[in-house]
Scaffold this active site. Sequence first.
Site, PDB file in Angstrom:
ATOM      1  CG  ASP A 104      38.044  22.314 -56.884  1.00 13.12           C
ATOM      2  OD1 ASP A 104      38.924  22.626 -57.535  1.00 13.12           O
ATOM      3  OD2 ASP A 104      36.969  23.046 -56.845  1.00 13.12           O
ATOM      4  CB  VAL A 137      28.946  30.786 -51.632  1.00 11.17           C
ATOM      5  CG1 VAL A 137      28.952  30.756 -50.067  1.00 11.17           C
ATOM      6  CG2 VAL A 137      29.589  29.441 -52.083  1.00 11.17           C
TER       7      VAL A 137
END
Length: 471
Positions: A128, A22
Site C-alpha cells: 500500500d 490512528v
Amino acid sequence: MNTTVGPYELVRLIASGGQGQVYLGYDARLCRQVAIKIRPLPEGRAMRRTVMREARLVASLNDERIVKIFDVIETPAHLALVMAYVPGTDLEHLLGHVSLSLASTLKLACDVAVALAAASQIGLVHGDIKASNVLVSEAGGICLADFGTAAIPSSPEAALAGGSLSALAPEHVLGEPVDLRTDLFALGRLLHRMLTGEHAFPMTLQAAERALAASRYELPALTEWESHSGHPPALAALVRRLLQAEPARRPQDTHLVRRELRTLRLECSLLSEPGLQAQAAPYFRPESATEEPLDIPDEFGQISGRRRAGMELRSLWRQRMPVSGAARAALALMLVGGMAGIMWWTRPAQSVIEVDLADIEISPSAVSVLRVTADDVLGLVSRELEQRLPGVRLLGAARPSVIYGDGDLPLPAAAKLSVQLRCGDDFCLLVMQRGLLPGEHRVQRLLVADAAPERWSDEIRQMVVAVYPAE
C-alpha cells in the site's frame, strides 16, 4: 468514555481511514509519545494468524525509514499496533499544498526504495505505497508507515474502501499474487505524482480497472514534464520502467532503482533548490489537542496491562500458597525480608557516565546506504558500557539507566564520554573520547558506509574496551 488502550493513554485522533484510526498516545512507563493504530481484525483464525505474523515481521524491522512497532494488543475484534510517533506531516497533506522540488522528490523516492529493500530482506511486501503512508519528520527524514496490508487479501473494491486506489497495480486488478515488484509499481505511481502533480491512472475504481488492465500505458503528463529543459530524461525513463504492466518487465529488485536514484540525487545536489525539510516545515501537523472525541472500542480498556499482571499474580498465589492465613503471612514476611537483603547486598555501584553526542555529520549520499542510525550507534554504545561497567548509570544522549540503591544519596560527578560520527560518500569515521583532555583515552574506527549492523556492534565493543580498559 474509554480513553486507554492497555497501558497507553490516548491523547487525540491523528487520522482516520477505511482500515482504522490512528491516535496519538502516551506511554507513562517510558515517558514517550506513541502512535496507536486500531484496526478491525479479519474473520477466521487463519487470517488472524496471518495478520499477527505480519505484525511480528514488521516489528523485527530496524530501519530509520520504517516506523517502528513497539507493541501489539489484540482483542476479540480489534488489533492495536503501538508504533513510534513521527511528528511532522505526511506526503498526501504536503502534496496538497506545495509542488516538491526535484531534490525533495528524489530524496523521498530514494528513502522509500531503501525502506522497501530492508523489508524485502525478510520477505515482507508493503502492499500500500501511497502518499499518506509516507511520513515526513520535523527533521526532514522519511518514514514509511502501515506495513502489512498485503497480509489481507483484497479486491479492487477493498482497496477503494481503504483509500488505496493510488497504490493499485495490475496484479490487484487481475487477482494475481503481489510481491516486491508490486511495491515498485506503486513507487513509480508515487514518483509520477510528485513530478507531474497528477496521478498516473484514473482515481475512480472502474476507470482505474480498465486503465490498469491495458497491455501498455500512455503517460501524457510525464511526457510533458520530460519535455521541459532541466528535467532529467533518465528519471522519466526510470518511472516508465517502474510502471510496466507486466511485473517481469519492471526492475526485479531495489538495487538498480536505488543506484539510479542516488546518481540523480548527486547530479541534482549542484542545483540551488529548496530541501525537503524547508518545503515541508510550513505544513507540519500542529501538536495540540483536538475537539474530536476519542472513539475507542471499550474492549481495550477493560483490562490494562498492570491490572492483568496483578490478576495473574493473584491467581498464582492462590494456587501455590498455603491455605492457612498465618502461614501465608509468615511466608510473605520471609519473602519481603529476603528480597530486601538481596537488593542491599547486590546493589550496583553508582558510577555515572554522561554520554555526549558531540558531532554528527552525514552526507546526503551516505544517508541512502547507511544501515544504522545515530540512535542505533548510541544504543550500541550504551549496551556495551552497561556490559563493560556493571552498575553504571548513563546520562546525556545515552538511554537512561535504572539502578537500585539509596535514591536520596548524592550521585558522584559524571565522567564524560564524547561520541562523534561523520559519514562521507563511502566511509564513516566513529570517534570515542573519554574525558576532556586531548588524546585521553581516544579511539577511532573507519567503517564502510554500508557496513552491516553486526560490524558496527563489533567495532563499538572493541572501542569501549579500549576506552575503558580493565583496571
